[in-house]
Structure formats: C-alpha cells, structure tokens
Design an enzyme around this catalytic site. Structure first.
Site, PDB file in Angstrom:
ATOM      1  N   CYS A   2      -3.744   2.281   0.903  1.00 51.48           N
ATOM      2  CA  CYS A   2      -4.404   2.225  -0.394  1.00 51.48           C
ATOM      3  C   CYS A   2      -4.310   0.827  -0.993  1.00 51.48           C
ATOM      4  O   CYS A   2      -3.333   0.128  -0.809  1.00 51.48           O
ATOM      5  CB  CYS A   2      -3.690   3.139  -1.369  1.00 51.48           C
ATOM      6  N   ARG A  27      -7.185  -3.205   5.494  1.00 54.44           N
ATOM      7  CA  ARG A  27      -5.992  -2.372   5.672  1.00 54.44           C
ATOM      8  C   ARG A  27      -6.324  -0.950   6.072  1.00 54.44           C
ATOM      9  O   ARG A  27      -5.428  -0.166   6.370  1.00 54.44           O
ATOM     10  CB  ARG A  27      -5.196  -2.330   4.381  1.00 54.44           C
ATOM     11  N   TRP A  74      -6.234   5.786   1.144  1.00 56.22           N
ATOM     12  CA  TRP A  74      -5.910   6.297   2.474  1.00 56.22           C
ATOM     13  C   TRP A  74      -5.200   7.623   2.203  1.00 56.22           C
ATOM     14  O   TRP A  74      -4.060   7.650   1.738  1.00 56.22           O
ATOM     15  CB  TRP A  74      -5.005   5.309   3.214  1.00 56.22           C
ATOM     16  N   ASN A 104      -1.091   4.325  -5.738  1.00 54.40           N
ATOM     17  CA  ASN A 104      -0.677   4.219  -4.330  1.00 54.40           C
ATOM     18  C   ASN A 104       0.677   4.890  -4.208  1.00 54.40           C
ATOM     19  O   ASN A 104       1.540   4.664  -5.063  1.00 54.40           O
ATOM     20  CB  ASN A 104      -0.484   2.760  -3.913  1.00 54.40           C
ATOM     21  N   GLY A 105       0.871   5.651  -3.153  1.00 55.98           N
ATOM     22  CA  GLY A 105       2.172   6.267  -2.929  1.00 55.98           C
ATOM     23  C   GLY A 105       2.060   7.780  -2.876  1.00 55.98           C
ATOM     24  O   GLY A 105       0.976   8.336  -2.657  1.00 55.98           O
ATOM     25  N   GLU A 483       4.675  -0.782  24.125  1.00 58.63           N
ATOM     26  CA  GLU A 483       3.742  -1.444  23.213  1.00 58.63           C
ATOM     27  C   GLU A 483       2.326  -1.470  23.813  1.00 58.63           C
ATOM     28  O   GLU A 483       1.335  -1.254  23.108  1.00 58.63           O
ATOM     29  CB  GLU A 483       4.250  -2.861  22.908  1.00 58.63           C
ATOM     30  N   LYS A 487      -0.866   0.171  22.004  1.00 59.81           N
ATOM     31  CA  LYS A 487      -2.070  -0.615  21.694  1.00 59.81           C
ATOM     32  C   LYS A 487      -3.298   0.113  22.217  1.00 59.81           C
ATOM     33  O   LYS A 487      -4.305   0.241  21.535  1.00 59.81           O
ATOM     34  CB  LYS A 487      -1.926  -1.990  22.345  1.00 59.81           C
ATOM     35  N   GLU A 490      -4.000   3.276  20.078  1.00 57.77           N
ATOM     36  CA  GLU A 490      -4.437   2.980  18.707  1.00 57.77           C
ATOM     37  C   GLU A 490      -5.913   2.658  18.627  1.00 57.77           C
ATOM     38  O   GLU A 490      -6.595   3.104  17.712  1.00 57.77           O
ATOM     39  CB  GLU A 490      -3.682   1.741  18.167  1.00 57.77           C
ATOM     40  N   HIS A 506      11.590  11.374  37.278  1.00 56.71           N
ATOM     41  CA  HIS A 506      12.237  12.408  36.458  1.00 56.71           C
ATOM     42  C   HIS A 506      11.231  13.176  35.620  1.00 56.71           C
ATOM     43  O   HIS A 506      11.624  13.861  34.672  1.00 56.71           O
ATOM     44  CB  HIS A 506      13.309  11.777  35.561  1.00 56.71           C
ATOM     45  N   LYS A 605      -3.334  -0.436   7.759  1.00 55.95           N
ATOM     46  CA  LYS A 605      -2.446  -1.591   7.881  1.00 55.95           C
ATOM     47  C   LYS A 605      -1.422  -1.517   6.752  1.00 55.95           C
ATOM     48  O   LYS A 605      -1.732  -0.986   5.698  1.00 55.95           O
ATOM     49  CB  LYS A 605      -3.315  -2.842   7.713  1.00 55.95           C
TER      50      LYS A 605
HETATM   51  N1  HGA Z   1      -1.159  10.215  -2.486  1.00 55.76           N
HETATM   52  C1  HGA Z   1      -2.386   9.597  -2.944  1.00 55.76           C
HETATM   53  C2  HGA Z   1      -2.383   8.103  -2.634  1.00 55.76           C
HETATM   54  C3  HGA Z   1      -2.182   7.835  -1.164  1.00 55.76           C
HETATM   55  C4  HGA Z   1      -1.823   6.418  -0.786  1.00 55.76           C
HETATM   56  O1  HGA Z   1      -1.151   5.669  -1.477  1.00 55.76           O
HETATM   57  N2  HGA Z   1      -2.203   5.970   0.438  1.00 55.76           N
HETATM   58  O2  HGA Z   1      -1.868   4.639   0.876  1.00 55.76           O
HETATM   59  C5  HGA Z   1      -3.604  10.284  -2.358  1.00 55.76           C
HETATM   60  O3  HGA Z   1      -3.507  10.979  -1.332  1.00 55.76           O
HETATM   61  O4  HGA Z   1      -4.674  10.102  -2.898  1.00 55.76           O
END
Ligand code: HGA
Length: 610
Positions: A2, A27, A74, A104-105, A483, A487, A490, A506, A605
């Site tokens: 985010c 990101r 995100w 964010n969070g 790694e 890669k 991803e 094994h 990111k």
């Molecule tokens: N939890 C919030 C924000 C998600 C977030 O910070 N993503 O990096 C949501 O889901 O909208």
C-alpha cells in the site's frame, strides 16, 4: 504494498497526489483511490485499474482541490474490489460524508470494533479492517480532527499509517503512525504526508520520519507532531534527495532486466568506501561490538533470508563463529533461547519490512542489544533501530523480484564475515589481500556473467513449456539454488523447488522425469565430485539437466545434459555470480511466458504488513 500520499496546499494538489501514487506504483497494488475536499464536501474516486485510469476518471470529473489524500491498496482484509479500495468514508454532515481516511497496515482488533460501531448504528460498505477506523474517528469527532484521531489511536491494535481529512476542516490533514512507515514532507505554505519519501520526490526534499505512536497535524502554515503520550514533540528534518532518473527504463524491456544489468555498478558502489577491511565499515563502535559477541543470529524474509543463509557459510568458515539464520515471521513468535553475546543481523532491502522489524524488536526485548542491519535505504526504520549498519548502494529497486538488492546484500555480508574474522584474529593479512582483490574484481566478473544472456535465453525458451523445476546446489550454493527457484516461481509462476543436491535421494528424486528440468549449480569446488554423482542419479532416471559449470571442469553437454560455462571460478564469492545467472534464467522464462515481470500477481514490494 500500500502507498499513501496526502497534501494540504494553496494550489490544486491533485497532480501531486497522482504523481505520488505513480511513484509508489512499482511496489504492487490491486486498487487505488483519491479523496479531496472541494466546495465544502469530500469527493472520492476509486479504481481497481492502474493509477493512470484513476487519473483519467479524476480529470473527467474535473476535480480540483487544495486538500486531499490518495492511496494504492494491496488487499489484506477484503477482496481487491472498488468498494474495498481506500479512501474510506464515514459520517454524515448535511447529506455528505464527514471523514475520509487511507490506511496502510492491519487493524488486529477490527472485529471487536466493528461490532461496537454496528451496535451504535454505523453501516459498513466494505470488508476491510480500515473502514472500522474511519467510523471510529467519525464517532469520536467533535469538530477537532486531531483530537478524534488521537482518541481513536488509543483504541487501535495492530499496525497502521493513517492519513485523514474532514469535510468541515479544509486545509487540515491528520496522520498517525504505529508500525507502518509514514513521513511528513515540509513545503513552503504546503505540507504533505506519504508512506515513503519517494512519493514526494517532485514536491519537497524536507522530510520528517515519524516515529511509532506519533500523531501529526498538518495545516498550510505548520506541521505539529504529538507523541504517544499526547505531548508535542520536535522530530529531526532530513534533506532527502531522490534521483528521479532512476525510474527511467532506458533501453531495457523491464525494470527487472535493467536492475539485473545494473549489478556491476550496484556492487561497485556498495564497495566504494572499502579501502581495507575494518569493523568501522559497519559503524563507529563496531570493533567493540564484534569483540563482545560470540555468535550471530540473522533475521530476514524472502530473498534476504537466502542472503542470510549464504552468509552463514561465509561467516562460519571465515570468522569461525556460529551463525543461525531465522525467518523473521517465525522467530518473532518462537519461544527461542536468547543469548546477550549475539550479534543480531537484520537484512532488508527497504528497511521497512514489517516482519523483520518486529523480529528485531523481539530480539531486543529478549536482551540482545548488539544489532546490525544490512539495508538499502539509509533513512529507513531498520537503520534507525539498529546500533550498526551497512548501507548497500543498489539504488532504488523497482522490480518486485529482488535482484541488485540481493547481490549487494551478499557483498555487504561477505564484508561482514571478513570484518568479524579480523576482530577474532581469523584473517591473516595475506588472506585479506586475496579477498579484497576478488571483491574489487567482482563488478567485472558479474559483467562477464551478464554476457552469457544469449545462451540463457535459449534455455528459457525450453523452460517456458515446463510446469515444474528443481534447482540443486551444494554448500554455499544451496541457498543460491533456493533463491533461483524463488525467482522462477515469483515471476514465471512455474512451480520450482530448491534442494541441497545431497537431499535428492531422500525424497525429491521421486519427482524426476523427462518433464522435470533440473537446474544444477556446479562450480569447481571440493563438493564437485559428490555433485556429479547426484547429477548421475538424475540422468539415470531420464531427468533433463541444465548445468552451470566452471570452464575448467569436465562436465560436458550430451543427451539430456545442457551446460553453460561460467566465465571463471570465483571461489568464496561464486554464489554471487550464480545468483546473477539464475536471475537471467527466471527473467527470460517469464518473458517467454509473457507474465507481468515487474509486478507479478499477488506480490508487492517492500512488505510493510505482517
Ligand atoms: N488492511 C488494509 C490495508 C492493507 C495494506 O496496508 N496493504 O499494504 C486493507 O486490506 O485494505
């Protein structure tokens, strides 16, 4: 992850908000939105498309505003859909919404708060944890946005960076930080908030890094910061110059390709100040710290974790002290046995990785105060939180899949092995001279690996039709096999696993058929003969081997054995060269499949949520 951008100014802030979102786009995000104060009301535009599409909608609606907040999301709670996109609104004032908020969070007590707020009549329009905060602030709002946000923060558990505006307080924006990055940007008669100073690169270079617990009140004429106790505090102003040129693609197709090819420069820059090996490369009191410690604990996630695993081989072999490497998100919740004589090393490209930051705080809470970080961002929380640091000079990394950040981390970790060895009397002068010579030649050695690109493209074409792949390595090349597999997963979405070659029998040997390519890292070292036996085991079962071998080994191409010869044997630093060739393999396989290389699905990111 985010992104947040917000502004209060005496001019139209919409171009600055949209430009800020564009700067954070790399990101990874799944939706975006903007809310502004215009003609006594809050207006909002949201989209599950790109920021460019959001901008088109904003222009269509002819929005113009001098106060606004914007967001790239995100999703953690609630599907990536328009109704879940931020900003979230709450409250009603003369028929219009009263509060707009971006976050964010993760709010961990969102369920309890949602129930409470529902019981007093709030109606929820989204499945996000964020909307709870908007309603809580509205519920506490009595005409002073700062007071409402401060009171709301007392009720929030979890991690957040918030930016909030209110419909009856033009030219005011309130931010709060706890566990997720947030900066205030200072302008002339205008002020900003952002989750990363990069978002404000075009607007201001005067940046305040907010601390956990801070609530910030931004108006045109001032920025006032209050700490968790509510006391007004001063925070240092940093001048941060971000080079906008770094975002140009130049002749490359993708940022990832550009960043792979930047590695000779990035590694060279990372070694720029290294005239000799000395603990002071890691900070002023590093030699005292290195003397005191008798073990190392490395905490990291993802690609940085593999850098840590490689460092274990180096530090134990060169400095002769034990090293353990832990996945940060596991360590922080594990009932581990602390030891005060440990050097805790965190590795993070952004220095804001939520899991690694929490693991670091956890280690400190257990009495481990000798902390060092290997980090690419000098102003990051990780650097601020650790006693010692080595700043890699990879430059801004835009591709979600880490490349130059990884090889510069490895370079710094090798230096760390040498510096600890020196303090522990394990580095005779003649050995130091040999290692320094190898390090100085490293940019050139990487450049000769990059010259192998045409051969790798040929392999990648064949790889792109496969659904699975195994990556094998032994010793310090085992983490590089991990790694290489990561890669490929991803960015190409091909299922891949990394194994130490001795483990094949094994279990994973059961998977080997002609449909399973087996990539093998086969440098000339003391394990080569053992590795050849492992390769025979694959060959005997019809498996197809793709081998990276040193020029002077007698591994030859034949039916089902394909060989690319590495330009030179690079001894202890060989993992770095093999990391580069495996990046090229993953990159070209993804290109052959036509995936979104720089923004792979579901990934982001700078992982600032837990
Ligand atoms: N939890 C919030 C924000 C998600 C977030 O910070 N993503 O990096 C949501 O889901 O909208």
């Amino acid at each position: 992850m985010c992104g947040i951008v917000g502004a209060v100014a005496q001019r139209n802030v919409i171009p600055a908000l949209l430009e800020g979102l564009k700067r954070l786009e790399y990101r990874g995000y799944d939706s975006c939105g903007i809310a502004v104060y215009q003609q006594d009301a809050l207006h909002r535009v949201r989209s599950t498309d790109r920021v460019a599409e959001l901008a088109a909608q904003v222009h269509e609606q002819q929005l113009q505003a001098d106060t606004g907040i914007a967001h790239t999301r995100w999703a953690t709670h609630g599907a990536p859909a328009t109704h879940n996109a931020h900003p979230h609104f709450s409250g009603h004032e003369s028929g219009a919404s009263r509060i707009a908020l971006v976050h964010n969070g993760i709010i961990e007590n969102h369920d309890v708060l949602r129930d409470e707020l529902r019981n007093i009549g709030y109606v929820f329009e989204s499945q996000t944890d964020t909307e709870v905060v908007a309603h809580l602030i509205d519920h506490l709002y009595q005409g002073d946005l700062l007071a409402a946000v401060q009171q709301a923060c007392l009720r929030l558990q979890g991690a957040y960076a918030l930016a909030v505006i209110a419909s009856n307080e033009p030219h005011r924006m309130v931010g709060a930080r706890n566990g997720s990055p947030l900066v205030a940007g200072l302008g002339e008669g205008e002020n900003f908030l952002a989750s990363d100073a990069l978002a404000l690169a075009g607007e201001t270079s005067q940046i305040i890094y907010l601390e956990d617990g801070d609530v910030v009140d931004l108006k045109i004429e001032h920025v006032h910061i209050f700490d968790a106790s509510g006391a007004q505090v001063e925070r240092a102003i940093h001048t941060v110059h971000l080079q906008s040129g770094e975002a140009d693609l130049g002749p490359y197709r993708h940022y990832m390709q550009k960043e792979i090819f930047e590695q000779p420069r990035a590694v060279g820059d990372t070694l720029q100040d290294v005239e000799a090996i000395t603990p002071e490369l890691f900070g002023d009191n590093a030699s005292q710290t290195f003397e005191q410690i008798d073990r190392v604990l490395i905490l990291a996630c993802g690609t940085s974790y593999y850098a840590g695993l490689t460092a274990k081989y180096w530090i134990e072999s060169i400095a002769r002290i034990p090293v353990s490497v832990e996945i940060a998100s596991e360590y922080r919740y594990r009932d581990s046995v602390p030891n005060a004589d440990t050097l805790v090393v965190t590795i993070s490209q952004s220095g804001e990785t939520a899991d690694t930051l929490s693991a670091l705080k956890h280690a400190r809470s257990l009495g481990m105060e000798n902390t060092l970080t290997i980090c690419n961002v000098a102003t990051s929380a990780m650097v601020r939180e650790c006693k010692l640091a080595y700043i890699t000079r990879a430059g801004v990394e835009i591709g979600v899949a880490s490349t130059k950040a990884f090889t510069t981390q490895l370079t710094a970790l090798f230096l760390l092995a040498l510096a600890i060895a020196q303090v522990k009397n394990q580095l005779p002068a003649e050995k130091e001279a040999v290692y320094l010579k190898s390090l100085r030649h490293l940019p050139k050695a990487i450049a000769s690996v990059l010259a192998l690109e045409p051969q790798v493209i040929d392999w990648a074409e064949r790889f792109s039709s496969k659904e699975h792949a195994l990556f094998l390595g032994r010793g310090m090349h085992y983490p590089i096999a991990l790694e290489g597999a990561l890669k490929l997963k991803e960015i190409s979405y091909i299922h891949a696993e990394g194994y130490p070659a001795g483990e094949l029998k094994h279990g994973p040997l059961a998977l080997v058929t002609e449909a399973m390519p087996v990539v093998t890292i086969a440098p000339r070292d003391e394990l080569l003969e053992k590795l050849k036996s492992n390769m025979e085991e694959v060959h005997a079962r019809g498996g197809e081997l793709y081998v990276f071998a040193d020029a002077d080994t007698n591994i030859a191409s034949s039916t089902n054995i394909h060989v690319i010869r590495m330009p030179e044997n690079y001894g202890m630093l060989s993992p770095i060269l093999h990391a580069v060739i495996l990046q090229l393999l993953a990159y070209h396989t993804a290109c052959a499949l036509g995936t979104d290389v720089d923004k792979p699905r579901n990934l982001a990111k700078s992982v600032t949520v837990e």
